[in-house]
Design a protein around this motif. Structure first.
Motif, short mmCIF file in Angstrom:
data_model
loop_
_atom_site.label_atom_id
_atom_site.label_comp_id
_atom_site.label_asym_id
_atom_site.label_seq_id
_atom_site.Cartn_x
_atom_site.Cartn_y
_atom_site.Cartn_z
N ARG A 335 34.13 50.72 44.77
CA ARG A 335 35.24 49.83 44.42
C ARG A 335 36.04 50.37 43.24
O ARG A 335 37.27 50.32 43.21
CB ARG A 335 34.71 48.43 44.11
N GLN A 336 35.33 50.88 42.22
CA GLN A 336 36.03 51.38 41.04
C GLN A 336 36.90 52.59 41.36
O GLN A 336 37.92 52.82 40.72
CB GLN A 336 35.02 51.73 39.95
N ALA A 337 36.50 53.38 42.37
CA ALA A 337 37.27 54.56 42.74
C ALA A 337 38.48 54.20 43.60
O ALA A 337 39.50 54.89 43.54
CB ALA A 337 36.38 55.55 43.49
N ILE A 338 38.40 53.15 44.39
CA ILE A 338 39.44 52.85 45.36
C ILE A 338 40.43 51.79 44.87
O ILE A 338 41.64 51.91 45.08
CB ILE A 338 38.80 52.39 46.69
N ILE A 339 39.95 50.77 44.16
CA ILE A 339 40.83 49.68 43.72
C ILE A 339 41.72 50.19 42.57
O ILE A 339 41.21 50.79 41.62
CB ILE A 339 40.02 48.47 43.25
N PRO A 340 43.03 49.98 42.62
CA PRO A 340 43.91 50.39 41.52
C PRO A 340 43.47 49.76 40.20
O PRO A 340 43.09 48.58 40.16
CB PRO A 340 45.29 49.87 41.96
N SER A 341 43.54 50.54 39.11
CA SER A 341 43.02 50.11 37.82
C SER A 341 43.66 48.81 37.34
O SER A 341 42.97 47.91 36.84
CB SER A 341 43.22 51.21 36.79
#
Length: 468
Positions: A335-341
């Motif tokens: 999730r941390q890699a794919i969801i925009p910051s």
């Protein structure tokens, strides 16, 4: 443990998180033990253990939006200070022998509300502290630190303190939250989310911001069904987990202090799962680890239900600890890699609303089932549902898992390129070193910059509704 590539800001976050989890682990063991001295009703005990998750259903979306607006470090500090005061008040009630079951439910609810802010900020802050290729290693160490603090140290200490004086664990819990808040003051830099470069300037509006986060999650072709499947799996696990204290004390007829031992066994498994998952991600695809860990969770509880004896329970709790941490590390780093910051807090809030919002229902249904049947039956049903969820998850990831496969391929390509370069330059570890070890010590500002230079998969096509 050492990971030179993660840098000083990460280790500051790690120490604060571990201290917070030490106090939290003490409190989470002490709460059901205190409840068991006030009532033996499985419905009340099962509901209490999962009642802390009710606020996730009510406040997770709002907390996610606030986290995306505010400095995430300051949110974590404020939440820990608030939790320290609440648990301290409960300790006074226990010490003066005024504690009642209703007080435990109120405390669990208030602590859960504060946790929606703390946990949302803690998950959202990591991508700004480490690089994308270090997320699995960072999550693995944070999860392992949580396990060590809660199970290796917190659980046995809570059991011992509770036997000596019932208020002791709650005082220690309060002190842990306070110290963790003070340690976060040492984390350098600003940790406020930055909007996307192409995002239109608009007046702040909580309703619109919450809708953006929920809309991104609901529009994602993988995450939408994934979170629903994960929610049912989590509810099945919670239905049995909430009754572990009764399994130990009533079914296996062991003393109350032995609760800490079984929590320690869970912790050993969790520690191994948290530390080995980043290594396994260099050899196996994320989809494989997700399905295997979910199936292992179901199998572990099924075996406990079939034969609730201490030796088998210890083995299966170990397996459950490994599986839960493996699933958590893979899922969170994905999730941390794919969801925009700039959307992470809101999307994570929507995720937790759906996934963790099912946990109170799982605890309630587990308690009801135990009341009309018995505790081992709850573990049987929980394990069976967990195995069914594993099959559904495997079918889902086979049909819609292309984006996480692309993420695996990208990380493996970076690893091969980096190890080839370090073999020439002789500046970095030898080929075969993990993703978490590559890159040396980043400066305090480097992680955020690195995040800006490489946008996560799924972000480049737009923040609203990615089409993997």
């Amino acid at each position: 443990m050492s990971a030179p590539g993660l840098g000083r800001p990460f280790w500051t976050l790690f120490v604060s998180s571990t201290v917070s989890n030490l106090g939290d682990g003490i409190g989470r063991v002490a709460l059901p033990l205190l409840a068991a001295t006030l009532t033996r009703d499985p419905l009340l005990i099962g509901s209490l253990s999962s009642f802390v998750f009710v606020p996730w259903l009510m406040f997770a979306l709002l907390s996610g939006a606030l986290v995306d607006r505010m400095d995430r470090r300051k949110v974590m500090i404020a939440a820990n200070l608030f939790r320290s005061v609440v648990v301290g008040g409960l300790a006074v009630a226990v010490f003066t022998e005024q504690a009642a079951v209703w007080m435990l439910f109120v405390a669990a609810f208030i602590l859960g509300a504060a946790e929606t802010l703390y946990d949302s900020a803690a998950r959202a802050i990591l991508p700004g502290v480490v690089r994308r290729d270090q997320l699995a290693a960072g999550n693995g160490r944070l999860e392992s630190g949580e396990v060590v603090a809660q199970n290796f140290l917190g659980a046995p200490l809570a059991s011992s303190l509770f036997v000596l004086v019932a208020a002791g664990p709650f005082l220690a819990n309060s002190a842990g939250f306070l110290l963790a808040a003070l340690l976060l003051l040492l984390l350098p830099g600003s940790h406020r989310a930055k909007p996307a470069a192409d995002a239109p300037v608009a007046r702040p509006n909580l309703r619109r911001e919450i809708a953006e986060g929920f809309g991104w999650l609901w529009g994602h072709r993988l995450f939408r069904p994934f979170v629903l499947v994960a929610a049912f799996g989590a509810a099945a696990v919670e239905g049995a987990t909430a009754l572990i204290v009764l399994l130990i004390i009533d079914v296996m007829a062991l003393p109350e202090a032995s609760y800490g031992f079984f929590a320690l066994v869970l912790g050993v498994g969790g520690l191994i799962g948290g530390l080995t998952t980043p290594v396994l991600l260099r050899r196996f695809r994320r989809r494989t680890l997700l399905v295997v860990s979910q199936a292992a969770m179901g199998l572990s509880y099924l075996l406990v239900g079939l034969a609730p004896v201490p030796v088998l329970a210890a083995v299966t709790f170990f397996l459950a600890g490994v599986s839960v941490l493996m699933f958590n590390v893979v899922s969170m780093s994905m999730r941390q890699a794919i969801i925009p910051s700039h959307l992470f807090g809101r999307v994570q809030g929507a995720w937790r609303t759906l996934a963790w919002g099912m946990l109170p229902l799982g605890g309630l249904l587990g308690g009801l089932l135990a009341r009309v049947t018995d505790v081992p039956t709850v573990f049987l049903v929980s394990g069976g549902v967990g195995l069914v969820v594993a099959v559904i998850l495997a079918l889902l990831l086979k049909a819609r898992g292309q984006e996480i496969d692309e993420l695996d391929d990208s990380d493996w390509a970076e690893l091969r390129g980096a190890t080839s370069a370090q073999a020439v330059a002789d500046d970095l570890p030898a080929p075969g070193a993990g993703l978490a070890e590559i890159g040396g010590d980043p400066s305090e500002e480097a992680p955020a910059a690195a995040q800006g230079e490489k946008r996560p998969i799924g972000e480049a096509a737009g923040a609203q509704v990615p089409t993997p």
